[in-house]
Each structure stands twice: as C-alpha cells, then as structure tokens.
Scaffold this motif. Structure first.
Motif, PDB file in Angstrom:
ATOM      1  N   PHE A 178      25.859  40.101  48.461  1.00  9.54           N
ATOM      2  CA  PHE A 178      25.001  41.267  48.668  1.00  9.54           C
ATOM      3  C   PHE A 178      23.523  40.914  48.687  1.00  9.54           C
ATOM      4  CE2 PHE A 178      28.992  42.901  47.287  1.00  9.54           C
ATOM      5  CZ  PHE A 178      29.205  43.878  48.239  1.00  9.54           C
ATOM      6  N   GLY A 227      32.575  33.393  40.129  1.00  7.66           N
ATOM      7  CA  GLY A 227      33.800  33.050  40.842  1.00  7.66           C
ATOM      8  C   GLY A 227      33.407  32.811  42.286  1.00  7.66           C
ATOM      9  N   GLY A 282      31.364  35.039  43.899  1.00  8.75           N
ATOM     10  CA  GLY A 282      30.065  35.674  44.144  1.00  8.75           C
ATOM     11  C   GLY A 282      30.152  36.832  45.126  1.00  8.75           C
ATOM     12  N   THR A 283      31.285  37.549  45.139  1.00  8.93           N
ATOM     13  CA  THR A 283      31.414  38.673  46.078  1.00  8.93           C
ATOM     14  C   THR A 283      30.910  39.981  45.482  1.00  8.93           C
ATOM     15  OG1 THR A 283      33.643  39.282  45.367  1.00  8.93           O
ATOM     16  CG2 THR A 283      33.486  37.668  47.136  1.00  8.93           C
ATOM     17  N   SER A 323      41.672  30.410  36.961  1.00  5.39           N
ATOM     18  CA  SER A 323      40.811  31.574  37.235  1.00  5.39           C
ATOM     19  C   SER A 323      40.010  31.462  38.524  1.00  5.39           C
ATOM     20  CB  SER A 323      39.857  31.794  36.070  1.00  5.39           C
ATOM     21  OG  SER A 323      39.019  30.666  35.924  1.00  5.39           O
ATOM     22  N   SER A 330      37.830  37.137  46.580  1.00  9.61           N
ATOM     23  CA  SER A 330      37.550  37.238  45.138  1.00  9.61           C
ATOM     24  C   SER A 330      38.480  36.324  44.352  1.00  9.61           C
ATOM     25  CB  SER A 330      37.785  38.670  44.645  1.00  9.61           C
ATOM     26  OG  SER A 330      36.919  39.559  45.271  1.00  9.61           O
ATOM     27  N   GLY A 387      39.632  35.244  38.128  1.00  5.41           N
ATOM     28  CA  GLY A 387      38.707  35.416  37.001  1.00  5.41           C
ATOM     29  C   GLY A 387      37.749  36.559  37.278  1.00  5.41           C
ATOM     30  N   GLY A 388      37.237  36.613  38.510  1.00  8.75           N
ATOM     31  CA  GLY A 388      36.268  37.650  38.895  1.00  8.75           C
ATOM     32  C   GLY A 388      36.873  39.046  38.857  1.00  8.75           C
ATOM     33  N   ALA A 438      37.387  40.014  35.226  1.00 12.94           N
ATOM     34  CA  ALA A 438      36.095  40.203  34.551  1.00 12.94           C
ATOM     35  C   ALA A 438      35.406  41.480  35.018  1.00 12.94           C
ATOM     36  CB  ALA A 438      35.192  38.998  34.803  1.00 12.94           C
ATOM     37  N   GLU A 489      32.678  41.189  32.432  1.00 14.03           N
ATOM     38  CA  GLU A 489      31.694  40.548  33.313  1.00 14.03           C
ATOM     39  C   GLU A 489      31.084  39.281  32.728  1.00 14.03           C
ATOM     40  OE1 GLU A 489      28.957  43.583  34.577  1.00 14.03           O
ATOM     41  OE2 GLU A 489      30.469  44.526  35.836  1.00 14.03           O
ATOM     42  N   GLY A 490      31.931  38.434  32.210  1.00 14.18           N
ATOM     43  CA  GLY A 490      31.451  37.128  31.758  1.00 14.18           C
ATOM     44  C   GLY A 490      30.530  37.185  30.562  1.00 14.18           C
ATOM     45  N   GLY A 521      33.137  35.178  27.353  1.00 19.38           N
ATOM     46  CA  GLY A 521      33.751  33.858  27.465  1.00 19.38           C
ATOM     47  C   GLY A 521      34.105  33.569  28.913  1.00 19.38           C
ATOM     48  N   ILE A 525      36.962  32.954  31.420  1.00 18.12           N
ATOM     49  CA  ILE A 525      38.411  33.046  31.638  1.00 18.12           C
ATOM     50  C   ILE A 525      38.802  31.830  32.477  1.00 18.12           C
ATOM     51  CG2 ILE A 525      40.262  34.392  32.709  1.00 18.12           C
ATOM     52  CD1 ILE A 525      38.345  36.880  32.313  1.00 18.12           C
ATOM     53  N   PHE A 565      29.915  47.571  41.793  1.00 21.68           N
ATOM     54  CA  PHE A 565      31.238  47.512  42.371  1.00 21.68           C
ATOM     55  C   PHE A 565      32.258  47.592  41.267  1.00 21.68           C
ATOM     56  CE2 PHE A 565      31.966  47.623  46.563  1.00 21.68           C
ATOM     57  CZ  PHE A 565      31.055  46.911  47.301  1.00 21.68           C
TER      58      PHE A 565
HETATM   59  C1  LIG Z   1      32.768  44.001  51.318  1.00 25.54           C
HETATM   60  C2  LIG Z   1      33.060  44.123  49.845  1.00 25.54           C
HETATM   61  C3  LIG Z   1      33.765  45.219  49.385  1.00 25.54           C
HETATM   62  C4  LIG Z   1      34.056  45.328  48.020  1.00 25.54           C
HETATM   63  N1  LIG Z   1      34.775  46.409  47.590  1.00 25.54           N
HETATM   64  C5  LIG Z   1      35.088  46.517  46.284  1.00 25.54           C
HETATM   65  C6  LIG Z   1      35.883  47.608  45.813  1.00 25.54           C
HETATM   66  O1  LIG Z   1      36.314  48.459  46.572  1.00 25.54           O
HETATM   67  N2  LIG Z   1      36.155  47.684  44.493  1.00 25.54           N
HETATM   68  C7  LIG Z   1      35.719  46.731  43.627  1.00 25.54           C
HETATM   69  O2  LIG Z   1      36.027  46.823  42.436  1.00 25.54           O
HETATM   70  N3  LIG Z   1      34.966  45.696  44.036  1.00 25.54           N
HETATM   71  C8  LIG Z   1      34.647  45.567  45.335  1.00 25.54           C
HETATM   72  N4  LIG Z   1      33.896  44.497  45.759  1.00 25.54           N
HETATM   73  C9  LIG Z   1      33.317  43.564  44.761  1.00 25.54           C
HETATM   74  C10 LIG Z   1      34.044  42.240  44.486  1.00 25.54           C
HETATM   75  O3  LIG Z   1      34.906  41.874  45.461  1.00 25.54           O
HETATM   76  C11 LIG Z   1      34.717  42.248  43.156  1.00 25.54           C
HETATM   77  O4  LIG Z   1      33.850  42.628  42.184  1.00 25.54           O
HETATM   78  C12 LIG Z   1      35.367  40.901  42.786  1.00 25.54           C
HETATM   79  O5  LIG Z   1      36.308  41.181  41.843  1.00 25.54           O
HETATM   80  C13 LIG Z   1      34.507  39.825  42.201  1.00 25.54           C
HETATM   81  O6  LIG Z   1      35.219  38.578  42.246  1.00 25.54           O
HETATM   82  P1  LIG Z   1      34.413  37.220  42.399  1.00 25.54           P
HETATM   83  O7  LIG Z   1      35.348  36.095  42.215  1.00 25.54           O
HETATM   84  O8  LIG Z   1      33.625  37.216  43.642  1.00 25.54           O
HETATM   85  O9  LIG Z   1      33.460  37.320  41.126  1.00 25.54           O
HETATM   86  P2  LIG Z   1      31.883  37.108  41.047  1.00 25.54           P
HETATM   87  O10 LIG Z   1      31.197  38.043  41.967  1.00 25.54           O
HETATM   88  O11 LIG Z   1      31.561  35.683  41.185  1.00 25.54           O
HETATM   89  O12 LIG Z   1      31.647  37.551  39.538  1.00 25.54           O
HETATM   90  C14 LIG Z   1      31.822  38.882  39.160  1.00 25.54           C
HETATM   91  C15 LIG Z   1      31.611  39.039  37.651  1.00 25.54           C
HETATM   92  O13 LIG Z   1      32.704  38.452  36.965  1.00 25.54           O
HETATM   93  C16 LIG Z   1      32.263  37.418  36.081  1.00 25.54           C
HETATM   94  N5  LIG Z   1      33.241  36.331  36.194  1.00 25.54           N
HETATM   95  C17 LIG Z   1      33.669  35.713  37.331  1.00 25.54           C
HETATM   96  N6  LIG Z   1      34.597  34.788  37.031  1.00 25.54           N
HETATM   97  C18 LIG Z   1      34.761  34.825  35.682  1.00 25.54           C
HETATM   98  C19 LIG Z   1      35.573  34.094  34.761  1.00 25.54           C
HETATM   99  N7  LIG Z   1      36.402  33.128  35.170  1.00 25.54           N
HETATM  100  N8  LIG Z   1      35.473  34.390  33.450  1.00 25.54           N
HETATM  101  C20 LIG Z   1      34.645  35.359  33.005  1.00 25.54           C
HETATM  102  N9  LIG Z   1      33.845  36.071  33.818  1.00 25.54           N
HETATM  103  C21 LIG Z   1      33.900  35.813  35.142  1.00 25.54           C
HETATM  104  C22 LIG Z   1      30.881  37.018  36.580  1.00 25.54           C
HETATM  105  O14 LIG Z   1      30.085  36.523  35.527  1.00 25.54           O
HETATM  106  C23 LIG Z   1      30.357  38.335  37.111  1.00 25.54           C
HETATM  107  O15 LIG Z   1      29.823  39.106  36.060  1.00 25.54           O
HETATM  108  C24 LIG Z   1      33.612  44.335  47.111  1.00 25.54           C
HETATM  109  C25 LIG Z   1      32.911  43.230  47.590  1.00 25.54           C
HETATM  110  C26 LIG Z   1      32.645  43.109  48.939  1.00 25.54           C
HETATM  111  C27 LIG Z   1      31.918  41.887  49.403  1.00 25.54           C
END
Ligand SMILES: Cc1cc2nc3c(=O)[nH]c(=O)nc-3n(C[C@H](O)[C@H](O)[C@H](O)COP(=O)(O)OP(=O)(O)OC[C@H]3O[C@@H](n4cnc5c(N)ncnc54)[C@H](O)[C@@H]3O)c2cc1C
Length: 436
Positions: free
Chosen positions: A25, A61, A63-64, A99, A126, A129-130, A133, A184-185, A188, A190, A392
């Motif tokens: 984003f 994770g 970064g989505t 994760s 995604s 872990g994300g 979290a 949200e991290g 710890g 995951i 999100f």
């Molecule tokens: C086009 C688009 C549409 C989306 N629509 C939705 C939707 O409808 N509903 C929705 O809920 N989300 C939506 N999202 C957001 C996103 O996809 C989710 O939030 C996703 O779950 C994040 O996963 P990630 O691996 O990218 O985590 P990241 O973005 O990398 O991290 C998200 C959070 O989780 C924490 N985290 C990540 N991995 C770990 C771990 N192993 N241990 C502890 N903490 C951790 C991070 O510190 C951060 O706070 C959308 C995103 C996009 C790009």
C-alpha cells in the motif's frame, strides 16, 4: 547486532533497505536492518539479542497489509525463508506450515477436493504468520470465519528467545494460542501454525444482481442471511466501480452472491429471485462457478479490471462501520470524491460490515496524487465520526488498533499481558502507551 546469527541473512545496504521500506500500500518507513531467519532457533537468538539491546523489532510476512512494515528505525524480521509445508493430514483436514509459507504455496500442494478458504489479498500472497497475526478475513469469511477461526495451534518465539508450542490436541477446542490471533507481531514471532483445511464444495452458483440503490444491496444481504440460503460469500460493488473513465451506468450497486448448491436448487433459486425482486432488481444473472477457483471469486476482478482499463492507480482505505452506517459511509466518500474531482472505487462486504474504498489518480500527475492523499485524509476524518475502525482485517482483525478504540479495559489487559511477555517493549512498540 544480530548480523552474526549463523544461518540468518542480514540486509543493510541502501538498495535492500529501500526495497523493504514499502508495503503493497505504498506506506513508507525504512528499517535500520532486515534479518531473514530460516528457522525458529535463529529467530530465538535474534529476538533475545535485540530484546537485550532494546532495539525495536517489527515482523514482516509478505507485506500485503497496511501494518506490515512500520519499521522506521528498527529491525525488520522477515519470515519468508521459513517456508516449508510440514504436514498435510487429508483425513483430519489439517495442515502444519512454517509461518512464512504463502497461502498460494499451500493451495498448490493440496489435493483438488481440499482447500483453505482465507485468501485476504485475493492473490494468495499473504503468509500464514501474517493472516493469524492480523486475523485476516476474505470474501469467504461469511461461511468459514476469519483466519483465527482456522487456527488449531502455533509455535511462537517470545522476545526473551523462548520457543513455545501452543495448541490443543482436540480439534475445535480453543486454547491459549488464541492470544496471538490479531496481535500484529506485538508479542512474539509466530514460526509455525497448524490450521484447519476444508472440503471443496462440489457445485457452486454465482448470482449477479443489479439493484437501484446501495440500501437495496444492504437489505438484500439481511434478507438472504435469515432465509436459509447456503451463502458462501456476499459482496457488493458500488456503482462507482463501473463508472470509471466517465462511463454511465443505470444501477446503484452490483451484488455478487456465491451459493453452495443445495439438493433442492430450484427452491433456493426461487428464494433468491424473490428477495432480489423485493429489492427492485434490475438484472438477475446466475451461472455455475468453478469450485476449483476457490478461494478466489470474481468480484475483486472488477476492481482490478476497472483500474487497468483506465490506467489509474488508487489510494485505498479499508474500514468497518456499524451495518446501519454503511450507506452513510459510502455517501461521505462519494461527496469527497465529487468535491476533489476524483473518481472513487468502493466494494462492500456487509456480512463483516467491511468497506474497501479509494480515490483513483494518475501516478504521473503529481497534483492529482496530492489531491488523492488529501481526499483520503478527509475521508478518514469524516468516517471516524461514524465509528469507522480502520485497517485491513475484520474489525476484530487489525485487532490491537480495534481494541484500543473499543474498550479501555481491553487495552489495559493487553498492556498488562504485553508487559509480562515483552518487558522491554521492543516488539511492534506502536501498540504500547509507553512508546506512543
Ligand atoms: C488487494 C488487497 C486486498 C486485501 N483484502 C483484505 C481483506 O479483505 N481482509 C483482510 O483481512 N485483509 C486484506 N488485505 C490485507 C492482507 O492481505 C492481510 O492483512 C494479510 O493477512 C497480511 O499477510 P502478510 O503475510 O502480508 O503480513 P504482513 O503484511 O507482512 O504483516 C501483517 C502484520 O502481521 C505481523 N506478522 C506477520 N508475520 C508474522 C509472524 N510470523 N509472527 C507475528 N506477527 C507477524 C506483522 O508484524 C504485521 O503487523 C488485503 C491486501 C491486499 C493487498
């Protein structure tokens, strides 16, 4: 510094740090270093060292999300090298994955009659872990719940470096692992999750129904919800999505209902038709939807196609509001769009009271981009007045932000838990009063 942790990669060149300074984003915040561990033992050494040094730690994770890298001046731990699928149990319908495994990676490995329903970004990027979290949701959450509902157990490394394997042996029993859902991290890292899998439905029907007004679409959901229709998903797209590029449309919203085909398909069809007619439907189309396409379904493609066809990009906000404020929220965004001369795009998931909306702009036009930024700020201010919770997730997802707004007791308890687990307040410290 933890650069010396054996096996883990540490990135600190300008090029690397800049590439880790954005989420999907376009949020910008530059970490001091990025560490990419490949197993829980490395995570343990890294966290212990960083915690002792009182260095801020953020986890990423894929970064989505909006919250995937608020790592300004801290160390970013990226989990993507922990990407092994450890076990798939086709009988018990469970999977255990590291994760950093992305949803799409697991989906490809599953037999065709089994799937995992939560794919929040719609691109299967995604990580597990994300999604835990963030307690992420997706269009199928209406039927399958949020990511937290699929969790059976997890392994987590705490800031003091201790490794905990949490979970219940009884499927369905919630245990203390739930503490980490949506945090949200901030407590710890995951490192492993055990999640529930699901049988893929055999036959699906997709209804596409155009209605004159937004209120009709909201009302249609309420009626469908109480009428026993086996809904897998329900979303609607505000007319702005189809007006991109100055097109004219004659409807207020387009509803998409994904229905699991029941034995008496005709009865359900008549029910849906009569609900649609009550709401003054302008068009009712139904087609078979290929179950192999799940967990994706077509709605989000409107958004992507619309943006592609105009060559524009969009600044999004994602939020939940009470159901009876959905119409008000859309009207406010609409009015800001008109005032700022920007086209908007809006999709709504009424089952979760969730709205994704944004102002489109031409990336090469700096003035327009600035206008879109201003419009977004105005929208955030105006939507806050009607109890919008941003981020999100599900409204329970983006949990800590949500909890903060909702109840002082929730917040106080979380701070007490945080103090015990992370006494130096190093992990995602934006969630603590101490750092605010
Ligand atoms: C086009 C688009 C549409 C989306 N629509 C939705 C939707 O409808 N509903 C929705 O809920 N989300 C939506 N999202 C957001 C996103 O996809 C989710 O939030 C996703 O779950 C994040 O996963 P990630 O691996 O990218 O985590 P990241 O973005 O990398 O991290 C998200 C959070 O989780 C924490 N985290 C990540 N991995 C770990 C771990 N192993 N241990 C502890 N903490 C951790 C991070 O510190 C951060 O706070 C959308 C995103 C996009 C790009």
């Amino acid at each position: 510094m933890p650069g010396g942790i054996e096996g883990s990669e540490t990135l600190s060149s300008d090029v690397d740090l800049i590439s880790y300074s954005y989420t999907m984003f376009n949020n910008f915040s530059r970490p001091d270093a990025v560490i990419r561990p490949s197993n829980p033992d490395e995570v343990s050494s890294i966290l212990k060292t960083l915690s002792e040094e009182r260095k801020k730690v953020f986890i990423r994770g894929s970064g989505t999300s909006f919250v995937g890298c608020p790592a300004e001046g801290g160390v970013l731990i990226e989990t993507r090298r922990m990407n092994e699928i450890l076990e798939v149990d086709e009988e018990d319908l469970t999977a255990t994955v590291e994760s950093g495994v992305q949803i799409g990676h697991l989906l490809k490995k599953l037999p065709s009659d089994i799937f995992f329903p939560i794919d929040p970004d719609g691109l299967s990027l995604s990580t597990f872990g994300g999604i835990i979290a963030e307690d992420s949701a997706s269009p199928l959450s209406l039927a399958y719940g949020t990511a937290g509902n699929t969790l059976l157990g997890l392994e987590v490394v705490l800031p003091d470096g201790s490794l905990m394997e949490l979970g219940s042996t009884t499927i369905g029993a919630r245990g203390i692992e739930s503490l980490f859902i949506g945090t949200e991290g901030s407590l710890g890292v995951i490192t492993k999750v055990k999640i529930r899998l699901y049988r893929r439905p055999e036959r699906l029907l997709l209804y596409e129904i155009d209605v004159p007004h937004v209120e009709d679409a909201i009302e249609m959901y309420s009626l469908a919800d109480i009428s026993g229709i086996p809904l897998l998903g329900f979303e609607f797209y505000y007319r702005d999505m189809f007006e991109l590029g100055g097109k004219e449309v004659n409807m207020g919203s387009r509803v998409h209902m994904l229905v699991k085909s029941p034995p008496k398909e005709e009865v359900i069809h008549e029910k849906i038709k009569s609900i649609a007619e009550i709401e003054g439907a302008l068009k009712i189309d139904v087609e078979e939807y290929n179950p192999m396409l799940l967990p994706r379904w077509r709605g989000r493609e409107y958004l992507i196609e619309g943006l592609k066809s105009t060559g524009r990009t969009v600044s999004f906000i994602s939020f939940t509001v009470p159901r009876d404020s959905i119409f008000e929220a859309i009207s406010r965004v609409d009015a800001i769009g008109s005032r700022m001369k920007l086209e908007t795009v809006t999709m709504v998931n009424p089952s979760m009271n969730w709205i994704l909306t944004g102002f489109t702009y031409n990336f090469a036009d700096e003035k327009e981009m600035k206008r879109a930024e201003r419009a977004l700020k105005m929208a955030i201010n105006q939507l806050s007045e009607i109890q919008a919770i941003f981020g999100f997730g599900t409204g329970t997802g983006t949990n800590m932000a949500g909890l903060k707004l909702r109840s002082l007791d929730n917040r106080e308890l979380f701070e007490k838990v945080k103090k015990c687990i992370d006494p130096n307040f190093v992990m995602n410290p934006i969630f603590t009063s101490k750092e605010e």
